[in-house]
Design an enzyme around this catalytic site. Sequence first.
Site, PDB file in Angstrom:
ATOM      1  N   GLU A  49       0.694  -1.184  -0.099  1.00  0.00           N
ATOM      2  CA  GLU A  49       0.066   0.038   0.018  1.00  0.00           C
ATOM      3  C   GLU A  49       0.781   1.292  -0.156  1.00  0.00           C
ATOM      4  O   GLU A  49       0.555   2.203  -0.606  1.00  0.00           O
ATOM      5  CB  GLU A  49      -0.964  -0.171   1.242  1.00  0.00           C
ATOM      6  CG  GLU A  49      -1.997  -1.018   1.067  1.00  0.00           C
ATOM      7  CD  GLU A  49      -2.826  -1.229   2.202  1.00  0.00           C
ATOM      8  OE1 GLU A  49      -3.750  -1.564   2.250  1.00  0.00           O
ATOM      9  OE2 GLU A  49      -2.146  -1.330   3.364  1.00  0.00           O
TER      10      GLU A  49
ATOM     11  N   ASP B 213       3.781   1.414  -1.332  1.00  0.00           N
ATOM     12  CA  ASP B 213       4.062   1.576  -2.581  1.00  0.00           C
ATOM     13  C   ASP B 213       3.352   2.103  -3.384  1.00  0.00           C
ATOM     14  O   ASP B 213       3.580   3.161  -4.456  1.00  0.00           O
ATOM     15  CB  ASP B 213       4.566   0.152  -3.092  1.00  0.00           C
ATOM     16  CG  ASP B 213       5.944  -0.072  -3.478  1.00  0.00           C
ATOM     17  OD1 ASP B 213       6.915   0.589  -3.139  1.00  0.00           O
ATOM     18  OD2 ASP B 213       6.126  -0.437  -4.770  1.00  0.00           O
TER      19      ASP B 213
ATOM     20  N   SER C 206      33.764  13.170  21.462  1.00  0.00           N
ATOM     21  CA  SER C 206      33.724  11.446  21.470  1.00  0.00           C
ATOM     22  C   SER C 206      33.660  11.359  23.056  1.00  0.00           C
ATOM     23  O   SER C 206      33.374  12.180  23.972  1.00  0.00           O
ATOM     24  CB  SER C 206      35.134  11.119  20.934  1.00  0.00           C
ATOM     25  OG  SER C 206      36.194  11.483  21.931  1.00  0.00           O
TER      26      SER C 206
ATOM     27  N   GLU D  77      22.126   4.067  27.014  1.00  0.00           N
ATOM     28  CA  GLU D  77      21.785   3.926  25.671  1.00  0.00           C
ATOM     29  C   GLU D  77      22.634   2.984  24.747  1.00  0.00           C
ATOM     30  O   GLU D  77      24.010   2.714  25.301  1.00  0.00           O
ATOM     31  CB  GLU D  77      22.161   5.261  25.027  1.00  0.00           C
ATOM     32  CG  GLU D  77      21.498   6.583  25.881  1.00  0.00           C
ATOM     33  CD  GLU D  77      21.838   7.940  25.006  1.00  0.00           C
ATOM     34  OE1 GLU D  77      22.162   7.676  23.977  1.00  0.00           O
ATOM     35  OE2 GLU D  77      21.486   8.946  25.614  1.00  0.00           O
TER      36      GLU D  77
ATOM     37  N   LYS E  51      25.346   1.599  22.199  1.00  0.00           N
ATOM     38  CA  LYS E  51      26.261   2.406  21.552  1.00  0.00           C
ATOM     39  C   LYS E  51      26.505   1.655  20.246  1.00  0.00           C
ATOM     40  O   LYS E  51      26.967   0.558  20.257  1.00  0.00           O
ATOM     41  CB  LYS E  51      27.640   2.339  22.325  1.00  0.00           C
ATOM     42  CG  LYS E  51      28.621   3.280  21.691  1.00  0.00           C
ATOM     43  CD  LYS E  51      29.818   3.260  22.434  1.00  0.00           C
ATOM     44  CE  LYS E  51      30.910   4.141  22.039  1.00  0.00           C
ATOM     45  NZ  LYS E  51      31.470   3.798  20.576  1.00  0.00           N
TER      46      LYS E  51
ATOM     47  N   TYR F 154      21.022  10.648  19.098  1.00  0.00           N
ATOM     48  CA  TYR F 154      20.975  10.478  20.308  1.00  0.00           C
ATOM     49  C   TYR F 154      21.543  11.707  21.031  1.00  0.00           C
ATOM     50  O   TYR F 154      21.659  11.535  22.202  1.00  0.00           O
ATOM     51  CB  TYR F 154      22.157   9.304  20.562  1.00  0.00           C
ATOM     52  CG  TYR F 154      23.319   9.454  19.986  1.00  0.00           C
ATOM     53  CD1 TYR F 154      24.096  10.790  20.148  1.00  0.00           C
ATOM     54  CD2 TYR F 154      23.704   8.641  18.839  1.00  0.00           C
ATOM     55  CE1 TYR F 154      25.370  10.928  19.435  1.00  0.00           C
ATOM     56  CE2 TYR F 154      25.019   8.786  18.251  1.00  0.00           C
ATOM     57  CZ  TYR F 154      25.740   9.869  18.531  1.00  0.00           C
ATOM     58  OH  TYR F 154      26.812  10.081  17.800  1.00  0.00           O
TER      59      TYR F 154
ATOM     60  N   LYS G  58      24.744   8.584  30.299  1.00  0.00           N
ATOM     61  CA  LYS G  58      24.790  10.223  30.010  1.00  0.00           C
ATOM     62  C   LYS G  58      24.096  10.734  31.261  1.00  0.00           C
ATOM     63  O   LYS G  58      22.887  10.215  31.719  1.00  0.00           O
ATOM     64  CB  LYS G  58      24.229  10.713  28.853  1.00  0.00           C
ATOM     65  CG  LYS G  58      25.012  10.192  27.654  1.00  0.00           C
ATOM     66  CD  LYS G  58      24.126  10.722  26.424  1.00  0.00           C
ATOM     67  CE  LYS G  58      24.609  10.154  25.297  1.00  0.00           C
ATOM     68  NZ  LYS G  58      23.802  10.165  24.050  1.00  0.00           N
TER      69      LYS G  58
ATOM     70  N   LYS H 162      32.181  -0.240  27.370  1.00  0.00           N
ATOM     71  CA  LYS H 162      32.287  -1.194  26.284  1.00  0.00           C
ATOM     72  C   LYS H 162      32.146  -2.510  26.496  1.00  0.00           C
ATOM     73  O   LYS H 162      32.481  -2.940  27.528  1.00  0.00           O
ATOM     74  CB  LYS H 162      33.834  -0.810  25.540  1.00  0.00           C
ATOM     75  CG  LYS H 162      34.144   0.581  25.339  1.00  0.00           C
ATOM     76  CD  LYS H 162      33.552   1.056  23.893  1.00  0.00           C
ATOM     77  CE  LYS H 162      34.384   0.406  22.749  1.00  0.00           C
ATOM     78  NZ  LYS H 162      35.304   1.186  21.959  1.00  0.00           N
TER      79      LYS H 162
ATOM     80  N   CYS I  30      49.640 -32.364  -2.340  1.00  0.00           N
ATOM     81  CA  CYS I  30      49.122 -32.417  -1.077  1.00  0.00           C
ATOM     82  C   CYS I  30      50.338 -32.293   0.020  1.00  0.00           C
ATOM     83  O   CYS I  30      51.287 -32.930  -0.168  1.00  0.00           O
ATOM     84  CB  CYS I  30      48.382 -33.918  -0.997  1.00  0.00           C
ATOM     85  SG  CYS I  30      47.824 -34.044   0.702  1.00  0.00           S
TER      86      CYS I  30
ATOM     87  N   CYS J 112      46.031 -41.023   1.130  1.00  0.00           N
ATOM     88  CA  CYS J 112      46.528 -39.801   1.988  1.00  0.00           C
ATOM     89  C   CYS J 112      46.012 -39.821   3.419  1.00  0.00           C
ATOM     90  O   CYS J 112      45.141 -40.221   3.995  1.00  0.00           O
ATOM     91  CB  CYS J 112      45.851 -38.659   1.565  1.00  0.00           C
ATOM     92  SG  CYS J 112      46.058 -37.190   2.478  1.00  0.00           S
TER      93      CYS J 112
END
Length: 669
Positions: A35, A37, A82, A114, A116, A226, A291, A315, A409, A433
């Site tokens: 729809e 679309d 950062s 949050e 990361k 964010y 934060k 981390k 081989c 082998c």
Amino acid sequence: MGVNAGKDILALRQAIEDHNYRYYVLDAPSITDAEYDQLYQALKKLEAAHPELITPDSPTQRVGGAALKLFGEVKHGFPMLSLDNAFTEEDLEDFDQRVRDRLHARHVIEYTCEPKLDGLAVNLHYEHGRLVQAATRGDGLTGEDVTENIRTIAMVPLQLRGTHFPAILDVRGEVFMSKKGFAQLNQTAEQKGDKTFANPRNAAAGSLRQLDSKITATRPLEIYCYGLGLVEGFSGPDTHMAWLNQLKEWGLRVNPFIEIAEGPKACLAYYERMSKARDKLPYEIDGVVYKVNSLSLQDKLGFVSKAPRWAIAHKFPAEEVYTVIEAVEFQVGRTGAITPVARLKPVYVHGVTVSNATLHNMDEVKRKDIHVGDTVIVRRAGDVIPEVVGVIAERRPRDAKKIHLPKHCPVCQSDIELIPGEAIARCTGGLVCSAQQKEAIKHFSSRRAMDIEGLGDKLSDQLVEAGLLASVADIYTLNKHELMSLPRMGEKSAQNLLDEIDKSRHTTLPRFLYALGIREVGEATAKALATHFKTLEALQAATFETLQHVQDVGPVVAEHVVHFFHEAHNRAVIAKLLKAKVHWDAMPETGKQPLLGQTFVLTGTLTTLTRDEAKAKLEALGAKVAGSVSAKTHCVVAGAEAGSKLAKAEALGVKVMDEEAFLTLLKNS
Ligand code: IVH
């Protein structure tokens, strides 16, 4: 007409933007993709008829523009900072302590927690609600102008929702690629013979830093917002969380897993939960961010050099690390397949030290352009075996060596053959082998095959090296004296092993077939073959054609089975095993299989049974159940709301049955 077209165009744009908002921001779509679309196509058609009414903020204008020669520079209104990192619980407690000390706070601090996301930071610059410019982080002060590329991301609003906006609003967010989007992008690249990306982050970076925004438009980029940069002409809320909610109302996408936590213990609990959820998330995260929620406290805390004092990234243990390929060796598998294996400078990744990684095959080596001496990204996620995901091209030393497939081989010196069109190279040594002998014995005695406890990897190697075993048939003629000639093998262990070997003589036909190690015959296929043919003799007498009557057996498997039983040495091994009294109970009689050899396709919704139940019933009657309709399909069972498969069946003239007819068929069979 012109007036109406103008109105219609505006209404369609509004509707499309509303649906975008519901879909991307609220995660609550109210219409189907089809729809949506239709709305989009209707808008395109109207705009094509009235090109003078096309404006740059129309949803149809997200397909990319002319390619650039170079990105322009953008000076950020407020630096893009950062984050400092915390790796341990202690780091997190120290952070909280520093925050409280600086604020002389005696109360518990409220934090937002949050995910990361592992992508690229961008700044979206809105003026009076209109997206004017978008930039990458760059060095934090100056970034690259990627406006044209950002505009192609459908979930970035070109115009904010609502009526009251800041005169200037800089929104910070992470552009990333989902795991699925990344996999699909790489699959397409592979099919075209293009270079693949090492990970979703690189794919997102490569896509966003494309000079041709038409290419960016084809990439599955996403964004989560964010934070904020410069904001002017608006007095907003006084907590970070309330701002995120404000951003959402304006139509910006914010991660749904952002929560409030009171103090470091609650932060840690969030960290634990997210690290458990990590593998199941549709995108990669490399940690969480805490934060300070109060903006006035954030202001009091301020910054140190490039990072705020009010936030920290906690981390996760790295899933991807860099190391160096020191050598590449070639291993020989059970069926002679030659696998290149990288010997790595040992690295610690996701909890273990890794010093080897399979490179799968030479196509893979070529595609990833791996050289000995290269610095590579090694990845180990969850319980998955470590893999080399890509090369850091900039770090290739001058003396890096190309990797060549050996001609012989490495174990038995027989020729290595490369079948054109097949990725895999094979040792032609077969039974002579010793590498193949060892692997065949390990497979034969493994738990899901003949289940000979005690005959593990190490002992199999020793027995082959001592010349006591050359084929799996020799297992049943081992004697105590021979076993005791091995180092550290006492009488008791030898007897135990012989008892285990003796016990394994009584097995089942599916296990026996699986244990033989016929190429492409795994457990499921072995079971299907046993169920179908009932006896080893019948299977041995089967032809390329009759084999393909078995569920899920196609020409490739059939060819391998025929070939296996055709080889004199394989027949000799089987005869020897039977002579050694390896035996099994007769396969149980299955009911009548009136639908044997017929292929069914299920589509639409059945009301009286589930897809899986219908499939099981059909299979019990001997039918194959396939996923797509072709000229070979015997019958399509179409439930309610059957779509393209039904249409295809009708187009091909394949028989179609409704649910009622299907139930009758089941009842009568
Ligand atoms: S806040 C001043 N929040 O991590 C605050 N960053 O290591 C600066 N990132 O450059 C960033 N998710 O690309 C923040 N929820 C999130 C984040 C996030 C991912 C990235 C961002 C930043 C990097 C810092």
